[in-house]
Design an enzyme around this catalytic site. Structure first.
Site, PDB file in Angstrom:
ATOM      1  N   SER A 128      26.289  23.075   5.767  1.00  0.00           N
ATOM      2  CA  SER A 128      26.627  21.910   6.065  1.00  0.00           C
ATOM      3  C   SER A 128      27.025  21.036   7.043  1.00  0.00           C
ATOM      4  CB  SER A 128      28.144  23.094   6.325  1.00  0.00           C
ATOM      5  OG  SER A 128      28.928  22.603   6.855  1.00  0.00           O
ATOM      6  N   TYR A 141      32.345  28.766  11.966  1.00  0.00           N
ATOM      7  CA  TYR A 141      31.705  28.318  10.289  1.00  0.00           C
ATOM      8  C   TYR A 141      30.486  27.525  10.865  1.00  0.00           C
ATOM      9  CZ  TYR A 141      31.232  25.810   5.967  1.00  0.00           C
ATOM     10  OH  TYR A 141      31.030  24.806   4.973  1.00  0.00           O
TER      11      TYR A 141
END
Length: 240
Positions: A128, A141
């Site tokens: 990510s 996250y």
């Protein structure tokens, strides 16, 4: 080189391959010749709950019994939530890390011997932008995705001797059911767009080329890397 992207004869397992980015990659690998087994908790044929060691082990045994091998493993399972970090509970933190990080480890361990036996095993992790940068109120996250990138590098070094390449893709902003509520029509989405030099968000199918590269013989000397497919987001300083 004319056939180096041909995946014919290879078996690819895509964890989290029934929706979103994982599904697009699963379709792309299939289009390039691979036999693809997409799975997730809600998969109809071969479900796999990455938070359960027994579920992962059962899935792995079924794959090997039915297909005889695994050459490519894509880990695209994961979710996110937005919440001030001071309010995040132990359960919320641990649950996210269990899926986005520890679940990946379970799958790598389960398929290690099959990938080694392949002689050209490939692991592709979906990292990510949060593996590299901080984003407001998604600390769990970002922590998980940063650790997943670190795990990618560690396994690339440890398993190179076993003929297993381990790499990652860091997508930019790709609206999916996972994150659409955070970015569609929101100030956050407007800021993300402004920071993306290509001035648009990505489409899941635009990740396929990178995934095929990392799964193929064209990447035979490429391991421990993270390729950002982000419209220039990580390269960007000031856009105007």
């Amino acid at each position: 080189m004319a056939t180096c992207f041909d995946l014919t004869g290879r078996v690819a397992v895509v964890i989290g391959g029934t929706s979103g980015i994982g599904h697009a990659i699963a379709v792309g690998l299939k289009d390039h010749g691979a036999t693809v087994i997409p799975t997730g908790r809600r998969a109809v044929n071969l479900p796999c709950d990455v938070t359960s060691h027994n579920s992962v082990a059962s899935f792995q045994q079924t794959v090997l019994a039915e297909y005889g091998r695994t050459d490519i493993l894509v880990y695209a399972a994961g979710y996110t939530f937005r919440k001030p970090t001071t309010a995040v509970t132990d359960h919320e933190w641990n649950s996210l890390l269990d899926t986005d990080l520890t679940g990946a480890l379970r799958c790598f361990q389960a398929f290690y011997h099959a990938l080694k036996a392949s002689g050209r095993g490939r692991i592709i992790n979906i990292a990510s932008l949060g593996s590299h940068l901080a984003f407001q109120e998604v600390a769990a996250y970002c922590a998980a995705k940063t650790a997943l990138l670190s795990l990618t590098r560690s396994l690339a070094v440890e398993w190179a001797k076993d003929g297993i390449s381990v790499n990652a893709i860091a997508p930019g902003i790709f609206p999916t059911e996972l994150n659409r509520h955070l970015i569609s029509g929101t100030p956050r989405g407007q800021e993300l767009m402004a920071r993306t030099p290509m001035a648009r968000f990505g489409r899941p199918e635009e990740l396929v080329g990178t995934a095929v590269l990392l799964a193929s013989d064209a990447a035979s000397y490429l391991t421990g890397q993270c390729i950002a497919v982000d419209g220039g987001y990580l390269a960007s300083g000031v856009n105007q």
